[in-house]
Scaffold this active site. Sequence first.
Site, mmCIF file in Angstrom:
data_model
loop_
_atom_site.group_PDB
_atom_site.id
_atom_site.type_symbol
_atom_site.label_atom_id
_atom_site.label_comp_id
_atom_site.label_asym_id
_atom_site.label_seq_id
_atom_site.Cartn_x
_atom_site.Cartn_y
_atom_site.Cartn_z
ATOM 1 C CD GLN A 1 5.110 -43.985 9.999
ATOM 2 O OE1 GLN A 1 5.982 -43.928 9.631
ATOM 3 N NE2 GLN A 1 4.189 -43.089 9.951
ATOM 4 C CB VAL B 1 8.371 -51.868 11.047
ATOM 5 C CG1 VAL B 1 8.964 -50.630 10.711
ATOM 6 C CG2 VAL B 1 9.339 -52.327 12.406
ATOM 7 C CG HIS B 2 3.547 -46.977 9.104
ATOM 8 N ND1 HIS B 2 3.861 -46.462 7.631
ATOM 9 C CD2 HIS B 2 2.041 -47.518 9.466
ATOM 10 C CE1 HIS B 2 3.117 -47.056 7.059
ATOM 11 N NE2 HIS B 2 1.864 -47.043 7.377
ATOM 12 N N PRO B 3 4.999 -49.936 6.658
ATOM 13 C CG PRO B 3 3.483 -50.949 5.657
ATOM 14 C CD PRO B 3 3.435 -50.368 7.440
#
Length: 339
Positions: free
Chosen positions: A163, A227-229
């Site tokens: 994501q 990358v999303h957390p």
Amino acid sequence: MLTVRPVRTADLPAIERLAFDSGIGVTSLPADRDRLFERIQRSNSSFEHEATAGAGYEYYAFVLVDDGQVVGTAAVAAAAGFDEPFYSYRNEIFVHASRTLRVHNRVHVLNLCHDLTGMVQLCGFYVDPAYRQLGAELLSRARLMFIAGQRLRFGKRIIAEMQGLHDEQGQSPFWNAIGRIFFDMDFPQVEQAFVTHSKSFIAELMPNYPIYVPLLPDEAQDAISQVHPDSERTCQILTREGFETDEYIDIFDGGAVLTADIDRLYTLQHSRLYRVEVVDSLPALAKTRLVGNERCAGYVAVLAASQLADNGVQIEAETAETLGVAAGAWIRVTELQLG
């Protein structure tokens, strides 16, 4: 005991809740009841299907269960883009040079491609936040344990889309810089379109010519391969397995696409088959390991204490019952990689 097993039709309400909780950006887990039901039915059929050489339409969905409650889900697609091309951007370097002006520039560009079509794909991953340590590792790696035990069903290369970056309102800097110009749709809108319509709209509307990265806003450039957390834990697990950030990124949010050779992954290389020995109790030094049976439709994997011995592996009766195995059966065992 945390358990991973194939998804069932009765799990639909729980899967729908997890899909809703996953929020924006997890397009492989759509918050659409009809689509989720279709995927569960497809998964059920795939688990029952006889193993044949060569990947195809098969899609295997799993759930993480704690005391009867579904708290996570993940899937493996035998061939990404089986029915339609699987699109991504490929990072490339163009060289612009002029001998007359003594200029030699290397320029980062993105090219739309479907190089990853047909590869095995890890997808649909989401775990309740309360289970993002042990639960996440069990669920993520249990899929790979399944692949190890059902190797004939899967190809040689594997991918996983991470994501990418977006804010709480669903605004993606990468999408706003590229996709929105051609679609005239916000990121949440195109995500919904991706779920409910044919993917052919990507080829119809996205530019087929190279995107010159230096021409993008700084915020969009910074989002490439990020990358999303919320997906960092998943990314860490896969990186320890041997996945690498390759030259591909997601076409919507610019998130990293991880790739690997299946047979070189840690779980494939280090999991071993052992004969079961059921014991009343284990020694205090017994280690918690990831263990799974070797079935397909009846696949089960758990985190459980075990003791390796010369003639097999010792597990307690509760673990044997959960796995559905008896003394003398073969089970697959591998070490945890917590970090």
